[in-house]
Design an enzyme around this catalytic site. Structure first.
Site, PDB file in Angstrom:
ATOM      1  N   ASP A 138       4.523  -6.289   3.733  1.00 32.57           N
ATOM      2  CA  ASP A 138       4.064  -5.273   4.679  1.00 32.57           C
ATOM      3  C   ASP A 138       4.417  -5.624   6.122  1.00 32.57           C
ATOM      4  O   ASP A 138       3.843  -5.088   7.058  1.00 32.57           O
ATOM      5  CB  ASP A 138       2.537  -5.098   4.535  1.00 32.57           C
ATOM      6  CG  ASP A 138       2.016  -3.823   5.172  1.00 32.57           C
ATOM      7  OD1 ASP A 138       2.824  -2.924   5.453  1.00 32.57           O
ATOM      8  OD2 ASP A 138       0.796  -3.735   5.389  1.00 32.57           O
ATOM      9  N   HIS A 147       0.834  -1.203   0.000  1.00 30.25           N
ATOM     10  CA  HIS A 147       0.000   0.000   0.000  1.00 30.25           C
ATOM     11  C   HIS A 147       0.868   1.252   0.000  1.00 30.25           C
ATOM     12  O   HIS A 147       1.974   1.258   0.554  1.00 30.25           O
ATOM     13  CB  HIS A 147      -0.956   0.017   1.200  1.00 30.25           C
ATOM     14  CG  HIS A 147      -0.296   0.072   2.543  1.00 30.25           C
ATOM     15  ND1 HIS A 147      -0.001   1.251   3.194  1.00 30.25           N
ATOM     16  CD2 HIS A 147       0.119  -0.910   3.377  1.00 30.25           C
ATOM     17  CE1 HIS A 147       0.557   1.000   4.363  1.00 30.25           C
ATOM     18  NE2 HIS A 147       0.639  -0.309   4.504  1.00 30.25           N
ATOM     19  N   GLU A 150      -4.856   1.622   3.070  1.00 27.84           N
ATOM     20  CA  GLU A 150      -4.703   0.448   3.940  1.00 27.84           C
ATOM     21  C   GLU A 150      -4.656   0.853   5.392  1.00 27.84           C
ATOM     22  O   GLU A 150      -5.173   0.144   6.269  1.00 27.84           O
ATOM     23  CB  GLU A 150      -3.431  -0.319   3.552  1.00 27.84           C
ATOM     24  CG  GLU A 150      -3.275  -1.681   4.236  1.00 27.84           C
ATOM     25  CD  GLU A 150      -2.519  -1.621   5.554  1.00 27.84           C
ATOM     26  OE1 GLU A 150      -2.424  -2.661   6.231  1.00 27.84           O
ATOM     27  OE2 GLU A 150      -2.011  -0.530   5.925  1.00 27.84           O
ATOM     28  N   GLU A 151      -4.032   1.996   5.671  1.00 28.08           N
ATOM     29  CA  GLU A 151      -3.838   2.409   7.059  1.00 28.08           C
ATOM     30  C   GLU A 151      -5.140   2.789   7.765  1.00 28.08           C
ATOM     31  O   GLU A 151      -5.174   2.867   8.991  1.00 28.08           O
ATOM     32  CB  GLU A 151      -2.852   3.593   7.128  1.00 28.08           C
ATOM     33  CG  GLU A 151      -1.435   3.246   6.720  1.00 28.08           C
ATOM     34  CD  GLU A 151      -0.719   2.325   7.695  1.00 28.08           C
ATOM     35  OE1 GLU A 151      -1.337   1.937   8.707  1.00 28.08           O
ATOM     36  OE2 GLU A 151       0.454   2.002   7.455  1.00 28.08           O
ATOM     37  N   ASP A 186       6.359   1.919   6.132  1.00 26.39           N
ATOM     38  CA  ASP A 186       5.072   1.224   6.127  1.00 26.39           C
ATOM     39  C   ASP A 186       4.142   1.996   5.198  1.00 26.39           C
ATOM     40  O   ASP A 186       3.494   2.943   5.633  1.00 26.39           O
ATOM     41  CB  ASP A 186       4.531   1.160   7.551  1.00 26.39           C
ATOM     42  CG  ASP A 186       3.193   0.463   7.683  1.00 26.39           C
ATOM     43  OD1 ASP A 186       2.780  -0.192   6.714  1.00 26.39           O
ATOM     44  OD2 ASP A 186       2.561   0.583   8.746  1.00 26.39           O
ATOM     45  N   ASP A 231      -0.354   4.448   0.968  1.00 27.42           N
ATOM     46  CA  ASP A 231      -0.725   5.491   1.928  1.00 27.42           C
ATOM     47  C   ASP A 231       0.084   5.343   3.212  1.00 27.42           C
ATOM     48  O   ASP A 231       0.651   4.274   3.490  1.00 27.42           O
ATOM     49  CB  ASP A 231      -2.222   5.438   2.250  1.00 27.42           C
ATOM     50  CG  ASP A 231      -2.622   4.201   3.040  1.00 27.42           C
ATOM     51  OD1 ASP A 231      -2.198   3.090   2.658  1.00 27.42           O
ATOM     52  OD2 ASP A 231      -3.359   4.337   4.043  1.00 27.42           O
ATOM     53  N   HIS A 252       4.648   4.085  12.307  1.00 22.98           N
ATOM     54  CA  HIS A 252       3.633   5.057  12.751  1.00 22.98           C
ATOM     55  C   HIS A 252       4.172   6.110  13.715  1.00 22.98           C
ATOM     56  O   HIS A 252       3.404   6.675  14.499  1.00 22.98           O
ATOM     57  CB  HIS A 252       2.425   4.347  13.400  1.00 22.98           C
ATOM     58  CG  HIS A 252       1.657   3.475  12.467  1.00 22.98           C
ATOM     59  ND1 HIS A 252       0.378   3.047  12.739  1.00 22.98           N
ATOM     60  CD2 HIS A 252       1.972   2.950  11.257  1.00 22.98           C
ATOM     61  CE1 HIS A 252      -0.058   2.281  11.733  1.00 22.98           C
ATOM     62  NE2 HIS A 252       0.914   2.219  10.824  1.00 22.98           N
TER      63      HIS A 252
END
Length: 413
Positions: A198, A78, A175-176, A141, A80, A384
């Site tokens: 991922d 992903h 995805e997040e 990520d 995003d 994150h």
């Protein structure tokens, strides 16, 4: 290795933060900036059938170079980044030949990435590490995963002596915020199975994840002048607090690991008249997952009974929605796809770390949509947040794993 670094940095410096409060797909227009860049790059390296649909889902094909039947496999990542921490104006820092000590991320703000706290750093001594500047996340990520897939496809194109079947790649938005697979066209993708790139540290191979639900509990109240409130005021914030206090105190993210599930309060907004509690519910075991949802309902029912006469109706309203399920159920019947990935790692001298995901990926949703999809490491750590980093050597190894999986899948039985 510089090629991987340059490609990765070209991706992470594009802001692609998603927005859970948006109803569009992608949830933010800026995700299209990277999506369009990726489409052009995929064409440039020589992939075929490169497409992007109206929701920014990207697909492309590397044709088979063998003359026998081979399963079609896919690789998915992903583009995003999480809204949990800013992904705007990312300024990556490159630490060559890491010496095992503290890494100063931001001298002015005193932000340090230290192995005293993040012990995983020590396994990368002597390697090249990409970090943040302490003011943003990094975006490994899952832009590390995208980097690895694109680089692996480029490598296979440049080395036709490596035999492989048809390979499909897919890049997703959002995805997040749990919507990465929602509009993924599995039939169009046309793979027998796939792998999401991922995961975190090198060697990770995962085919189990949480069952997940989100809950919103609205607590009502009655506002009365505090000087004359006895027997009349109902403070919704205090009722919300009672609800939280009845959740198991040891079953929270900061006190659980492995297969242990949890309740996680992610947000509270309120006033005397109305308070909303946002909660996520996680458990690997389906029965325990159902029990957790029932507990939320049991607590709110109890609160409603207590305040029924005084309030005159339900004072606590719980909305619980399932988000995704444990992919184990869908992967175990085709477990050879895990075996292939494990063998690929072993062939490359990588120790496979087979463990449950304490979270979810596009793969868990795709597995329930008919595309079995285990998860493979992308190499990053501390996702994150400002302490996120990725060793370049781990990204290189992930490229090699992708190529080796393709090669193993194409071998005649």
């Amino acid at each position: 290795m510089q090629h991987i670094i340059d490609r990765f940095i070209s991706y992470v410096t594009v802001d692609t933060e998603s927005d859970p409060n948006s109803d569009t797909t992608p949830s933010t227009a800026k995700q299209l900036d990277l999506a369009k860049q990726l489409v052009e790059e995929l064409k440039q390296i020589g992939l075929e059938d490169v497409t992007i649909d109206g929701n920014a889902y990207i697909m492309a094909t590397l044709p088979s170079n063998v003359d026998h039947d081979v399963p079609v496999i896919g690789f998915v990542s992903h583009f995003d980044t999480t809204p949990d921490f800013t992904g705007a104006n990312i300024k990556p820092q490159i630490v060559e030949n890491y010496d095992g000590g503290d890494i100063i991320l931001n001298k002015e703000q005193g932000i340090v990435l230290s192995p005293n706290y993040f012990k995983d750093l020590l396994q990368y001594k002597g390697q090249t590490i990409i970090t943040t500047d302490g003011t943003t996340l990094l975006g490994a990520d899952d832009k590390a995963g995208i980097t690895e897939i694109v680089t692996a496809m480029e490598f296979l194109i440049q080395h036709p002596e490596i035999k492989h079947g048809k390979i499909r790649i897919g890049f997703t938005p959002d995805e997040e915020i749990g919507r990465g697979a929602h509009k993924f066209d599995v039939a169009k993708f046309g793979a027998d199975w796939a792998y999401t790139m991922d995961g975190s540290q090198i060697g990770e191979l995962e085919y189990e994840n949480f069952n997940a639900a989100g809950a919103k509990i609205i607590f009502k109240g009655k506002s009365v002048h505090p000087g004359y409130a006895k027997g009349k005021m109902i403070n919704s914030m205090l009722i919300a607090n009672k609800f939280i206090s009845k959740l198991p105190k040891e079953e929270v993210p900061e006190k659980t690991s492995g297969y242990e599930g949890f309740f996680h309060v992610t947000g509270i907004t309120g006033s005397i008249e109305e308070t909303t509690v946002q909660l996520i519910i996680r458990d690997h075991d389906k029965k325990q997952f159902e029990k957790r949802k029932k507990l939320v309902k049991k607590i709110t029912d109890g609160i409603n009974r207590k305040f029924e006469k005084q309030f005159g109706g339900d004072i606590a309203i719980a909305e619980i929605k399932d988000q995704y399920y444990n992919m184990k159920e869908k992967v175990e019947p085709v477990f050879h796809i895990v075996d292939i990935a494990e063998q690929a790692m072993k062939d490359l001298g990588i120790k496979p770390l087979i463990k449950p995901i304490r979270g979810g990926t596009d793969g868990c949703q795709l597995s329930y949509m008919g595309l079995p999809c285990p998860n493979i490491f992308a190499g990053g750590h501390n996702f994150h947040g400002k302490y996120e980093y990725v060793p370049v050597e781990s990204m290189q190894k992930a490229v090699e794993v992708i190529a080796r999986i393709a090669e193993l899948t194409a071998q005649k039985k």
